[in-house]
Design a protein around this motif. Structure first.
Motif, PDB file in Angstrom:
ATOM      1  N   TRP A 835      28.744  29.376  40.040  1.00 52.46           N
ATOM      2  CA  TRP A 835      29.012  30.800  39.882  1.00 52.46           C
ATOM      3  C   TRP A 835      29.753  31.398  41.070  1.00 52.46           C
ATOM      4  CZ3 TRP A 835      26.775  33.224  43.907  1.00 52.46           C
ATOM      5  CH2 TRP A 835      25.562  32.740  44.409  1.00 52.46           C
ATOM      6  N   GLY A 836      29.760  30.701  42.216  1.00 52.15           N
ATOM      7  CA  GLY A 836      30.507  31.182  43.364  1.00 52.15           C
ATOM      8  C   GLY A 836      32.003  31.240  43.094  1.00 52.15           C
ATOM      9  N   LEU A 837      32.512  30.306  42.270  1.00 51.56           N
ATOM     10  CA  LEU A 837      33.933  30.318  41.937  1.00 51.56           C
ATOM     11  C   LEU A 837      34.281  31.565  41.136  1.00 51.56           C
ATOM     12  CD1 LEU A 837      36.744  29.120  41.763  1.00 51.56           C
ATOM     13  CD2 LEU A 837      35.972  27.718  39.818  1.00 51.56           C
ATOM     14  N   ARG A 838      33.440  31.908  40.173  1.00 55.31           N
ATOM     15  CA  ARG A 838      33.716  33.105  39.374  1.00 55.31           C
ATOM     16  C   ARG A 838      33.719  34.354  40.255  1.00 55.31           C
ATOM     17  NH1 ARG A 838      30.059  35.633  34.399  1.00 55.31           N
ATOM     18  NH2 ARG A 838      31.447  37.390  33.971  1.00 55.31           N
ATOM     19  N   LYS A 839      32.738  34.463  41.147  1.00 58.05           N
ATOM     20  CA  LYS A 839      32.685  35.623  42.032  1.00 58.05           C
ATOM     21  C   LYS A 839      33.915  35.691  42.924  1.00 58.05           C
ATOM     22  CE  LYS A 839      27.828  36.867  42.302  1.00 58.05           C
ATOM     23  NZ  LYS A 839      26.802  37.415  43.210  1.00 58.05           N
ATOM     24  N   LEU A 840      34.359  34.537  43.395  1.00 57.56           N
ATOM     25  CA  LEU A 840      35.552  34.502  44.235  1.00 57.56           C
ATOM     26  C   LEU A 840      36.778  34.984  43.467  1.00 57.56           C
ATOM     27  CD1 LEU A 840      37.095  33.600  46.819  1.00 57.56           C
ATOM     28  CD2 LEU A 840      37.360  31.378  45.707  1.00 57.56           C
ATOM     29  N   LEU A 841      36.958  34.501  42.244  1.00 59.76           N
ATOM     30  CA  LEU A 841      38.121  34.891  41.454  1.00 59.76           C
ATOM     31  C   LEU A 841      38.112  36.394  41.167  1.00 59.76           C
ATOM     32  CD1 LEU A 841      38.216  31.841  39.004  1.00 59.76           C
ATOM     33  CD2 LEU A 841      39.771  32.300  40.909  1.00 59.76           C
ATOM     34  N   LYS A 842      36.931  36.941  40.897  1.00 55.68           N
ATOM     35  CA  LYS A 842      36.823  38.388  40.675  1.00 55.68           C
ATOM     36  C   LYS A 842      37.158  39.151  41.960  1.00 55.68           C
ATOM     37  CE  LYS A 842      33.217  39.905  38.398  1.00 55.68           C
ATOM     38  NZ  LYS A 842      31.792  40.056  37.993  1.00 55.68           N
ATOM     39  N   TRP A 843      36.728  38.619  43.090  1.00 49.97           N
ATOM     40  CA  TRP A 843      36.995  39.264  44.381  1.00 49.97           C
ATOM     41  C   TRP A 843      38.490  39.291  44.663  1.00 49.97           C
ATOM     42  CZ3 TRP A 843      39.008  37.531  49.120  1.00 49.97           C
ATOM     43  CH2 TRP A 843      38.765  38.355  50.234  1.00 49.97           C
ATOM     44  N   VAL A 844      39.173  38.171  44.417  1.00 54.75           N
ATOM     45  CA  VAL A 844      40.616  38.109  44.636  1.00 54.75           C
ATOM     46  C   VAL A 844      41.318  39.142  43.758  1.00 54.75           C
ATOM     47  CG1 VAL A 844      42.685  36.691  44.357  1.00 54.75           C
ATOM     48  CG2 VAL A 844      40.627  35.703  45.382  1.00 54.75           C
ATOM     49  N   LYS A 845      40.908  39.228  42.499  1.00 53.24           N
ATOM     50  CA  LYS A 845      41.522  40.204  41.599  1.00 53.24           C
ATOM     51  C   LYS A 845      41.271  41.638  42.082  1.00 53.24           C
ATOM     52  CE  LYS A 845      41.529  41.987  36.893  1.00 53.24           C
ATOM     53  NZ  LYS A 845      40.923  41.965  35.559  1.00 53.24           N
ATOM     54  N   SER A 846      40.032  41.913  42.508  1.00 50.81           N
ATOM     55  CA  SER A 846      39.706  43.279  42.949  1.00 50.81           C
ATOM     56  C   SER A 846      40.459  43.650  44.223  1.00 50.81           C
ATOM     57  CB  SER A 846      38.203  43.416  43.173  1.00 50.81           C
ATOM     58  OG  SER A 846      37.783  42.639  44.292  1.00 50.81           O
ATOM     59  N   LYS A 847      40.737  42.637  45.072  1.00 47.00           N
ATOM     60  CA  LYS A 847      41.426  42.904  46.339  1.00 47.00           C
ATOM     61  C   LYS A 847      42.937  42.976  46.188  1.00 47.00           C
ATOM     62  CE  LYS A 847      40.334  42.285  50.286  1.00 47.00           C
ATOM     63  NZ  LYS A 847      40.199  43.191  51.454  1.00 47.00           N
ATOM     64  N   TYR A 848      43.493  42.074  45.367  1.00 46.60           N
ATOM     65  CA  TYR A 848      44.940  41.890  45.376  1.00 46.60           C
ATOM     66  C   TYR A 848      45.594  42.101  44.009  1.00 46.60           C
ATOM     67  CZ  TYR A 848      43.442  39.841  49.759  1.00 46.60           C
ATOM     68  OH  TYR A 848      42.848  39.640  50.979  1.00 46.60           O
ATOM     69  N   GLY A 849      44.830  42.652  43.072  1.00 47.69           N
ATOM     70  CA  GLY A 849      45.418  42.989  41.786  1.00 47.69           C
ATOM     71  C   GLY A 849      45.508  41.793  40.846  1.00 47.69           C
ATOM     72  N   ASN A 850      46.273  41.962  39.797  1.00 45.87           N
ATOM     73  CA  ASN A 850      46.339  40.972  38.724  1.00 45.87           C
ATOM     74  C   ASN A 850      47.332  39.853  39.045  1.00 45.87           C
ATOM     75  OD1 ASN A 850      45.410  40.065  36.217  1.00 45.87           O
ATOM     76  ND2 ASN A 850      47.228  40.865  35.192  1.00 45.87           N
ATOM     77  N   VAL A 851      47.220  39.300  40.233  1.00 47.81           N
ATOM     78  CA  VAL A 851      48.125  38.250  40.683  1.00 47.81           C
ATOM     79  C   VAL A 851      47.814  36.950  39.939  1.00 47.81           C
ATOM     80  CG1 VAL A 851      46.545  37.717  42.585  1.00 47.81           C
ATOM     81  CG2 VAL A 851      48.917  36.960  42.719  1.00 47.81           C
ATOM     82  N   PRO A 852      48.828  36.148  39.570  1.00 49.64           N
ATOM     83  CA  PRO A 852      48.544  34.830  38.970  1.00 49.64           C
ATOM     84  C   PRO A 852      47.785  33.954  39.971  1.00 49.64           C
ATOM     85  CG  PRO A 852      50.853  35.437  38.690  1.00 49.64           C
ATOM     86  CD  PRO A 852      50.272  36.423  39.651  1.00 49.64           C
ATOM     87  N   ILE A 853      46.720  33.308  39.515  1.00 47.28           N
ATOM     88  CA  ILE A 853      45.865  32.525  40.412  1.00 47.28           C
ATOM     89  C   ILE A 853      45.817  31.073  39.942  1.00 47.28           C
ATOM     90  CG2 ILE A 853      43.546  32.248  41.360  1.00 47.28           C
ATOM     91  CD1 ILE A 853      43.082  35.218  40.937  1.00 47.28           C
ATOM     92  N   TYR A 854      45.920  30.166  40.905  1.00 47.38           N
ATOM     93  CA  TYR A 854      45.699  28.735  40.655  1.00 47.38           C
ATOM     94  C   TYR A 854      44.557  28.261  41.546  1.00 47.38           C
ATOM     95  CZ  TYR A 854      50.232  28.491  38.271  1.00 47.38           C
ATOM     96  OH  TYR A 854      51.281  28.668  37.404  1.00 47.38           O
ATOM     97  N   VAL A 855      43.542  27.656  40.934  1.00 49.11           N
ATOM     98  CA  VAL A 855      42.526  26.959  41.725  1.00 49.11           C
ATOM     99  C   VAL A 855      43.141  25.607  42.036  1.00 49.11           C
ATOM    100  CG1 VAL A 855      40.190  26.045  41.797  1.00 49.11           C
ATOM    101  CG2 VAL A 855      40.650  28.196  40.604  1.00 49.11           C
ATOM    102  N   ILE A 856      43.725  25.488  43.218  1.00 48.54           N
ATOM    103  CA  ILE A 856      44.589  24.361  43.541  1.00 48.54           C
ATOM    104  C   ILE A 856      43.801  23.125  43.979  1.00 48.54           C
ATOM    105  CG2 ILE A 856      45.027  24.661  46.022  1.00 48.54           C
ATOM    106  CD1 ILE A 856      47.774  24.451  43.358  1.00 48.54           C
TER     107      ILE A 856
END
Length: 997
Positions: A835-856
């Motif tokens: 669940w830490g990954l989901r929280k991280l992805l939500k945090w990135v979206k809340s901080k930096y907007g609807n940017v395309p994200i890759y879990v690289i």
């Protein structure tokens, strides 16, 4: 797969049942515990159990008179052995014990009775365990009765009755009246059992109408062994093993007398129950051998069985004790055995910090390993003692004496013990009907004094009013009681669904295996085969064949790696170039053209089989940070020349590889933990310049995309109710991720949290760390220098604000690293927290907007054991499912997911391929990942079918023909010429035949 996860969870209890719940107990039957738990399904059995306790389960808190009451000279109280012991500590001459003396005042509960009961009300407990002070009721240990003491406990019981809180009363919790020690020698005397019976009768007569649960005494092991054997605790008699075993003999006789007294004279009217609080450790074998298991069984016999077997089985000591201690162990007569046998109405268990790792003599471990598995101990008790009803009357851990409100360490031990109790009930069939946290409030912690705290409520021992302040653990326990356990939550359940069309399914290899050894047919030398003598090829000097150009098929290593990647069915492959190898001098004066050609071939072969290369220009490694030596020697990233060198290196790579690579990473996982602020400053400028270089000079022709990849592990506040811990978590996220992310994806400058924190600590001259400033032009250069947000994520960390463990405390950021011991951990102790990954992805979206994200990159280590690849299967399954939740439920613009790592050769213990004896072998996790890729996620019966448009590169043959147009044109010309030639030959042949006819 999502359905299979839920199915696996639902099948777990039956699977455990097949492994056997304990039947009717018998001495020695508990020995099967260790092998049984070694066979449980991994990792399912170690997962947190989200479930509730049975209806009517008892939740409580406890305390002991000497630890909390204080008032040692008030209300006519007599002295106890603990009063005497604390006033004459075994300290060097002139050295005084720190803080208050013993329990003279302690938490001052004697004068704050209603304060304590208010704490119980706030918790919402069903019962309260407390002890009566023998010396407060009978100052001399015998008559006369002290009316003030009687009135005090009467008021407490009356208040508990008003609140509906069940009292669980201990008659004797270590504080023997000093008068009895002086007159008779305490428990070393056979007189004590009768005197204890008389004291118990007084308590039953005066309080029995209000008490349903009685405990005769607490932890007789500690009283006997350390009170009369080692002398570590009051009364401090160093009588050796013989006197220790004799004191225990008398304690058992005293308990039996009190049980029979209640059973014969008080039970019919009062309808209560009587038991004894027995404490134990848990032990595990060094190796799973029959000999070691027997030693573990013996260890439990010598501590818990010493008292439990006489009471719960047959009235006599364990066989292992009688056979090993025949010269010092007293004997019971047959009449005494019958008298002692069965003198408990339930099994009252104490487990935790008092005995475990503290007061257990090392020789009683029998060279085995002490552990804190409450669940296994409960199963052992169930197996060994006829499936008794178990009441956990003391359990918890401890925190430092300096910890105030946010006691995160305490919370996670509490969570572990309660969850293990729940598993014992639900999975193992153990009959546990109540649980008691120790303790309600901070107090005097026996031999540890005030150096540790175990209360749910904080007490300032230096203050006059001794107010209670609820700690985070009190809030945690209150919520747990409200919910009666850990009920399943929607966010804990796997979901069904699929990812969007074109989702990037990838695999990572930090650095691909580079083998530029030329094929044999590239050698221009001429050889003669000596068939008569040496049977070998002999080189002919001075004679050479004509050379030909290098071709990609010359590299056998590429063919092997491509075939392994094809087997995975991935769509993307992420690897890093070696700057130090491509440009050994750091500039274009020396170029490793062979290596560049190898990379070109590798990328083109990936494209040929429809795998998109994702290429990082630089990834730091231990040696020289993977920089050319000339740059590493002169300041590395602290030197501004490295910035320009990186730009020129990037230009060369774009020019050489850009036709094959459309997915670039400038820098992969810059090491923020080891970067200076100056180095980070230059690194950001280098990234931005390279991004603009590609954008202006290469993007139009090469049509690729480029960004930076940051390591981004999630950080969670250790105490979920603590504002301080939340502030710490926010601070760490900004220092770990925001430091490099905010300038690029945010406002072009460093996070304000960083600047404010560094200003604060620099202001008090603790550190001299300066965070540089960007010019306005540099801000414009850096801001927006991205096409997507690439992140590597592996684990989640808990952080707290209160210093608890100096080894895991970061003084610079004032943060305490905390471990949730209920989490699943890898062999390297990395926490598996999907669940830490989901929280991280939500945090990135809340901080930096609807940017395309890759879990690289996302992966976990194993220990080279096939059994433990089950952990990676679980990891991949659940982390990807959490990524799906972020995409589906949180509307995160997630466009790709990459597993770390390709193989064990380049990333030992992390690979989906093992590498043994020069052979690559697919692990079970590879097959599992391939299935997820094939399904594009976790489709269920109700998942709508996803119709994706056909892509140009839908087959390897298509790409083959597109990339070889000139070759195909030549082949077509030859083919047409051949057909025309055949036609003319046939035509003129027939014409000649007709002429001769």
């Amino acid at each position: 797969p999502a359905g299979s996860m839920a199915l696996a969870a639902s099948l777990l209890p039956p699977l455990l049942l097949l492994l056997g719940r304990p039947g009717l107990g018998a001495p020695g039957q508990g020995a099967g515990t260790w092998s049984r738990f070694a066979r449980l399904p991994y990792p399912q059995d170690q997962l947190f159990l989200h479930d509730t306790f049975p209806d009517g389960f008892l939740w409580g808190a406890g305390s002991a008179a000497y630890q909390t009451e204080g008032g040692w000279r008030q209300g006519g109280k007599g002295a106890s052995v603990w009063d005497t012991f604390a006033h004459h500590p075994a300290t060097p001459p002139g050295a005084a014990p720190p803080g208050p003396v013993g329990g003279d005042v302690a938490s001052d509960s004697y004068n704050n009775l209603f304060r304590d009961v208010e704490g119980l009300r706030r918790l919402g407990v069903s019962h309260y365990r407390f002890s009566l002070s023998w010396a407060r009721l009978l100052p001399n240990g015998t008559a006369p009765l002290n009316p003030a003491g009687l009135a005090h406990y009467g008021r407490l019981l009356a208040r508990l009755r008003e609140l509906g809180v069940e009292p669980v009363v201990t008659l004797y919790h270590w504080d023997l009246p000093q008068a009895l020690q002086d007159a008779f020698g305490g428990w070393a005397s056979p007189v004590l059992p009768r005197l204890f019976r008389d004291y118990a009768e007084l308590c039953f007569r005066h309080f029995g109408g209000q008490v349903r649960y009685w405990l005769t005494m607490d932890n007789p092991y500690v009283v006997a062994w350390h009170g009369y054997g080692t002398g570590r605790l009051p009364p401090g008699v160093r009588g050796g093993p013989r006197l220790g075993y004799l004191a225990a003999h008398h304690l058992l006789q005293a308990h039996a007398k009190v049980w029979h007294l209640y059973n014969d004279h008080f039970r019919p009217a009062q309808r209560g129950k009587v038991s004894i609080a027995l404490s134990s450790h848990w032990i595990k074998p060094q190796h799973m051998t029959e000999k070691n298991i027997k030693e573990c069984q013996k260890s439990l016999d010598f501590v818990l069985g010493w008292f439990a077997k006489p009471i719960f089985i047959d009235g006599d000591y364990p066989e292992s004790m009688r056979s090993n201690l025949s010269s010092v162990l007293p004997e019971f007569s047959e009449a005494e055995k019958k008298y002692i046998k069965g003198t408990a109405d339930f099994f009252a268990l104490s487990f935790g910090a008092t005995l475990s790792f503290q007061l257990l003599d090392s020789h009683m471990k029998f060279q085995q390993l002490e552990s804190i598995s409450l669940r296994q101990l409960l199963y052992w008790i169930n197996s060994e003692y006829n499936n008794p009803q178990i009441f956990i009357v003391e359990n918890s851990w401890f925190v430092s004496g300096t910890t105030k409100k946010d006691d995160a360490k305490y919370i996670y031990y509490l969570k572990k013990f309660i969850m293990e109790t729940l598993k014992a009930i639900r999975y193992d069939g153990v009959h546990v009907f109540g649980y008691t946290v120790w303790s309600l409030l901070d107090g005097f912690e026996w031999h540890r004094g005030y150096s540790i705290r175990r209360g749910l409520f904080y007490v300032d021992f230096q203050s006059h009013d001794k107010k209670l302040m609820p700690k985070s653990s009190a809030l945690f326990y209150q919520k747990l009681i409200e919910k009666n356990g850990f009920p399943p939550l929607p966010e804990n359940q796997p979901i069904e669904g699929v990812f969007p069309c074109g989702f990037a399914w990838g695999i990572v290899d930090n650095y691909i295996q580079v083998d530029t050894t030329p094929a044999q047919f590239l050698d221009s030398s001429v050889y003669v085969w000596d068939v008569h003598q040496t049977k070998k090829l002999i080189k002919v000097d001075g004679v050479y064949a004509s050379k030909r150009k290098h071709h990609c098929v010359d590299f056998a290593a590429i063919r092997l790696q491509i075939s392994l990647l094809q087997e995975m069915r991935v769509t993307h492959f992420h690897f890093s170039l070696k700057w130090s190898s491509i440009l050994p001098l750091g500039n274009l004066s020396l170029v490793n053209h062979t290596l560049v050609h190898y990379y070109q071939c590798f990328a083109s072969e990936l494209l040929r089989v429809n795998i998109t290369p994702v290429v990082a220009l630089w990834q730091p490694m231990i040696e020289n940070q993977e920089l050319p030596v000339s740059l590493a020697k002169y300041g590395a990233w602290e030197n501004t020349e490295t910035v320009q060198a990186f730009v020129e290196y990037a230009r060369f790579c774009f020019t050489s590889l850009g036709d094959h690579v459309k997915f670039w990473i400038t820098m992969n996982e810059p090491p923020v933990k080891n970067l200076t602020y100056t180095a980070g400053h230059n690194l950001l400028k280098a990234h931005a310049k390279v991004w603009h270089l590609y954008d202006k000079e290469f993007r139009r022709s090469q049509k690729g995309k480029i960004s930076i990849a940051l390591q981004a592990d999630w950080v969670e506040p250790a105490c979920p109710f603590s504002r301080n811990d939340q502030e710490v978590a926010d601070r760490i996220l900004e220092f770990d991720i925001g430091w490099l992310a905010e300038p690029i994806f945010g406002n072009g400058d460093y996070p304000e949290v960083m600047r404010a924190w560094l200003h604060r600590i620099n202001g008090v001259d603790l550190y001299n760390f300066h965070l540089p400033y960007f010019s306005e032009d540099e801000k414009k250069l850096i801001q927006g220098s991205f096409d997507f947000f690439a992140l590597s994520h592996y684990t989640t960390t808990l952080v707290g604000s209160e210093k608890e463990d100096a080894v895991k405390y970061d003084h610079y950021l004032e943060v305490q690293m905390i471990n949730d011991i209920t989490w699943l951990h890898s062999p390297s102790r990395a926490a598996v927290v999907p669940w830490g990954l989901r929280k991280l992805l939500k945090w990135v979206k809340s901080k930096y907007g609807n940017v395309p994200i890759y879990v690289i990159a996302n992966g976990v280590d194993d220990d080279q054991n096939m059994v433990h690849d089950k952990l990676r299967v679980y990891y991949i399954q659940n982390y990807i499912n959490e990524a799906l939740k972020a995409y589906t439920l949180d509307d995160v613009n997630l466009q790709g997911y990459f597993v770390y790592s390709f193989n064990d050769k380049t990333a030992p213990k992390y690979g989906l391929y093992s590498y043994i004896a020069n052979q690559y072998e697919p692990k079970p996790s590879l097959k599992h990942y391939r299935e997820i890729i094939g399904n594009n996620g976790f489709p269920g019966p109700e998942t709508p079918e996803l119709l994706c448009p056909e892509e140009d590169a839908s087959c390897s043959e298509c790409h083959f023909f597109r990339t070889r147009k000139s070759l195909l044109a030549f082949i077509s010309f030859i083919f047409v010429a051949f057909i025309v030639t055949i036609f003319f030959i046939t035509y003129y042949s027939k014409k000649v035949e007709r002429r001769y006819k």
